[in-house]
Design a protein around this motif. Sequence first.
Motif, PDB file in Angstrom:
ATOM      1  N   THR A  15      22.929  10.698  -2.715  1.00 58.18           N
ATOM      2  CA  THR A  15      21.944  10.204  -1.757  1.00 58.18           C
ATOM      3  C   THR A  15      21.121   9.119  -2.431  1.00 58.18           C
ATOM      4  O   THR A  15      20.626   9.319  -3.537  1.00 58.18           O
ATOM      5  CB  THR A  15      21.013  11.337  -1.288  1.00 58.18           C
ATOM      6  N   THR A  16      20.969   7.974  -1.779  1.00 53.33           N
ATOM      7  CA  THR A  16      20.236   6.854  -2.383  1.00 53.33           C
ATOM      8  C   THR A  16      19.345   6.186  -1.351  1.00 53.33           C
ATOM      9  O   THR A  16      19.581   6.277  -0.138  1.00 53.33           O
ATOM     10  CB  THR A  16      21.187   5.783  -2.939  1.00 53.33           C
ATOM     11  N   SER A  17      18.297   5.513  -1.836  1.00 56.73           N
ATOM     12  CA  SER A  17      17.469   4.669  -0.985  1.00 56.73           C
ATOM     13  C   SER A  17      17.196   3.369  -1.728  1.00 56.73           C
ATOM     14  O   SER A  17      17.043   3.361  -2.952  1.00 56.73           O
ATOM     15  CB  SER A  17      16.147   5.359  -0.619  1.00 56.73           C
ATOM     16  N   LEU A  58       9.929   6.427 -10.067  1.00 56.37           N
ATOM     17  CA  LEU A  58      11.025   6.432  -9.115  1.00 56.37           C
ATOM     18  C   LEU A  58      11.848   7.709  -9.249  1.00 56.37           C
ATOM     19  O   LEU A  58      11.921   8.312 -10.323  1.00 56.37           O
ATOM     20  CB  LEU A  58      11.907   5.200  -9.327  1.00 56.37           C
ATOM     21  N   GLY A  59      12.470   8.107  -8.161  1.00 56.27           N
ATOM     22  CA  GLY A  59      13.209   9.367  -8.131  1.00 56.27           C
ATOM     23  C   GLY A  59      14.660   9.200  -8.517  1.00 56.27           C
ATOM     24  O   GLY A  59      15.544   9.206  -7.652  1.00 56.27           O
ATOM     25  N   PHE A  60      14.926   9.028  -9.817  1.00 61.62           N
ATOM     26  CA  PHE A  60      16.299   8.931 -10.309  1.00 61.62           C
ATOM     27  C   PHE A  60      16.705  10.289 -10.873  1.00 61.62           C
ATOM     28  O   PHE A  60      16.152  10.753 -11.868  1.00 61.62           O
ATOM     29  CB  PHE A  60      16.411   7.871 -11.403  1.00 61.62           C
ATOM     30  N   GLU A  61      17.670  10.937 -10.230  1.00 58.39           N
ATOM     31  CA  GLU A  61      18.007  12.303 -10.619  1.00 58.39           C
ATOM     32  C   GLU A  61      19.503  12.553 -10.469  1.00 58.39           C
ATOM     33  O   GLU A  61      20.076  12.333  -9.399  1.00 58.39           O
ATOM     34  CB  GLU A  61      17.222  13.302  -9.774  1.00 58.39           C
ATOM     35  N   SER A  62      20.105  12.971 -11.557  1.00 56.40           N
ATOM     36  CA  SER A  62      21.492  13.424 -11.518  1.00 56.40           C
ATOM     37  C   SER A  62      21.625  14.570 -12.510  1.00 56.40           C
ATOM     38  O   SER A  62      20.649  15.212 -12.876  1.00 56.40           O
ATOM     39  CB  SER A  62      22.442  12.267 -11.875  1.00 56.40           C
ATOM     40  N   THR A  71       9.605   3.610 -15.016  1.00 54.62           N
ATOM     41  CA  THR A  71      10.569   4.707 -14.901  1.00 54.62           C
ATOM     42  C   THR A  71      11.664   4.593 -15.954  1.00 54.62           C
ATOM     43  O   THR A  71      12.048   5.579 -16.590  1.00 54.62           O
ATOM     44  CB  THR A  71      11.190   4.733 -13.496  1.00 54.62           C
ATOM     45  N   LEU A  72      12.167   3.378 -16.172  1.00 55.33           N
ATOM     46  CA  LEU A  72      13.218   3.190 -17.162  1.00 55.33           C
ATOM     47  C   LEU A  72      12.694   3.293 -18.591  1.00 55.33           C
ATOM     48  O   LEU A  72      13.432   3.639 -19.512  1.00 55.33           O
ATOM     49  CB  LEU A  72      13.898   1.835 -16.962  1.00 55.33           C
ATOM     50  N   ARG A  73      11.410   3.000 -18.757  1.00 56.08           N
ATOM     51  CA  ARG A  73      10.811   3.077 -20.091  1.00 56.08           C
ATOM     52  C   ARG A  73      10.554   4.521 -20.495  1.00 56.08           C
ATOM     53  O   ARG A  73      10.664   4.898 -21.652  1.00 56.08           O
ATOM     54  CB  ARG A  73       9.501   2.283 -20.111  1.00 56.08           C
ATOM     55  N   GLY A  74      10.194   5.374 -19.540  1.00 52.35           N
ATOM     56  CA  GLY A  74       9.911   6.764 -19.838  1.00 52.35           C
ATOM     57  C   GLY A  74       8.467   6.982 -20.237  1.00 52.35           C
ATOM     58  O   GLY A  74       7.652   6.054 -20.252  1.00 52.35           O
ATOM     59  N   GLY A  75       8.125   8.230 -20.568  1.00 49.42           N
ATOM     60  CA  GLY A  75       6.748   8.617 -20.854  1.00 49.42           C
ATOM     61  C   GLY A  75       6.409   8.543 -22.326  1.00 49.42           C
ATOM     62  O   GLY A  75       7.180   8.053 -23.148  1.00 49.42           O
ATOM     63  N   SER A  83      15.474   5.282  -5.243  1.00 46.24           N
ATOM     64  CA  SER A  83      15.789   6.651  -5.637  1.00 46.24           C
ATOM     65  C   SER A  83      17.287   6.891  -5.518  1.00 46.24           C
ATOM     66  O   SER A  83      17.990   6.190  -4.786  1.00 46.24           O
ATOM     67  CB  SER A  83      15.040   7.662  -4.754  1.00 46.24           C
ATOM     68  N   TYR A  84      17.739   7.864  -6.277  1.00 47.44           N
ATOM     69  CA  TYR A  84      19.078   8.404  -6.054  1.00 47.44           C
ATOM     70  C   TYR A  84      19.079   9.864  -6.489  1.00 47.44           C
ATOM     71  O   TYR A  84      18.306  10.275  -7.354  1.00 47.44           O
ATOM     72  CB  TYR A  84      20.166   7.616  -6.802  1.00 47.44           C
ATOM     73  N   HIS A  85      19.915  10.634  -5.853  1.00 42.77           N
ATOM     74  CA  HIS A  85      20.096  12.044  -6.223  1.00 42.77           C
ATOM     75  C   HIS A  85      21.585  12.322  -6.215  1.00 42.77           C
ATOM     76  O   HIS A  85      22.273  12.098  -5.206  1.00 42.77           O
ATOM     77  CB  HIS A  85      19.395  12.977  -5.246  1.00 42.77           C
ATOM     78  N   VAL A  86      22.091  12.771  -7.359  1.00 43.89           N
ATOM     79  CA  VAL A  86      23.513  13.066  -7.501  1.00 43.89           C
ATOM     80  C   VAL A  86      23.671  14.555  -7.773  1.00 43.89           C
ATOM     81  O   VAL A  86      23.081  15.092  -8.708  1.00 43.89           O
ATOM     82  CB  VAL A  86      24.140  12.251  -8.654  1.00 43.89           C
ATOM     83  N   ASN A  87      24.464  15.217  -6.956  1.00 40.78           N
ATOM     84  CA  ASN A  87      24.713  16.650  -7.099  1.00 40.78           C
ATOM     85  C   ASN A  87      26.209  16.847  -7.341  1.00 40.78           C
ATOM     86  O   ASN A  87      27.038  16.493  -6.496  1.00 40.78           O
ATOM     87  CB  ASN A  87      24.273  17.381  -5.832  1.00 40.78           C
ATOM     88  N   ASP A  88      26.553  17.434  -8.507  1.00 42.65           N
ATOM     89  CA  ASP A  88      27.971  17.644  -8.803  1.00 42.65           C
ATOM     90  C   ASP A  88      28.432  19.072  -8.544  1.00 42.65           C
ATOM     91  O   ASP A  88      29.617  19.380  -8.694  1.00 42.65           O
ATOM     92  CB  ASP A  88      28.284  17.247 -10.246  1.00 42.65           C
ATOM     93  N   ALA A  89      27.504  19.948  -8.163  1.00 41.74           N
ATOM     94  CA  ALA A  89      27.847  21.340  -7.824  1.00 41.74           C
ATOM     95  C   ALA A  89      28.653  22.016  -8.925  1.00 41.74           C
ATOM     96  O   ALA A  89      29.519  22.847  -8.666  1.00 41.74           O
ATOM     97  CB  ALA A  89      28.608  21.387  -6.497  1.00 41.74           C
TER      98      ALA A  89
END
Length: 247
Positions: A186-188, A121-125, A82-86, A171-177
């Motif tokens: 939200t994290t796990s 992994l679900g890393f999203e901000s 995930t950290l390396r990318g595609g 995972s983490y999801h960050v929403n700044d609206a």
Amino acid sequence: HPPSPNSKRKRVAGDGEGDGPRKQARFGNLLVQEIESADRPWLRRAVDFFGLQGYLDTSISEEQWKRYVQRRILDELAEAATLRGGPEGSETEVDCTSAGSAFSRTAWPEGFGPQPVVPELGFESYRGGPGERRFARGVLENIRASVNAAVASSSLKLDPDVVSRGVFLNSYHVNDADEGEPCTVTTSARIYAPNGSGRFVDLEYENHHRSRSSFIERHSYLYARKGDMGLEAPPSSGGSGSLKRRG
């Protein structure tokens, strides 16, 4: 003359003087004692790969230790990938400046059979792309550094590197609206025990804070569930076995 009540209490209190430090020392030694595993190949692999020490649950079968080893290696591979990318030119093109996962050298061992599909992994901000991977890498480094420092400063004799290696952010999801700062995070995460219990704790956390014209929206919660090789922790539902805090 018979001793006074005060002198009795003093003598009784003094009888066990020094027992506390001795018990603590014995407990600390138990946490780092070597796990005997010469006649159990998969337990041996778990001990060698992950530095497990101390308590051993002798009821755990070799098949369960096999699942444990394979799952932990897959967790490491997922973080590194995930950290390396595609591949170059893809939406998740590799950013060489952020490819330094703690598990960048992890590989699926020979003799383990076909390698399963490595999940992303679900890393999203609000960053995305290489910026997202750099942010995730920094978060992971800070988490493991904090765990390492906490263990090193405690009276326990646990190896800080072994404990911090068993901490994963899934995972983490960050929403700044569109307000320039996070309003919902939200994290796990998963924390593997550094011993031979084969257990882990899954954590799910959410924090929300947003200012409105006449009030402030705010809530937070934490779920914690125990799991082992034979029982994956279920998704949060607030049911039995969960630890839940709201504020």
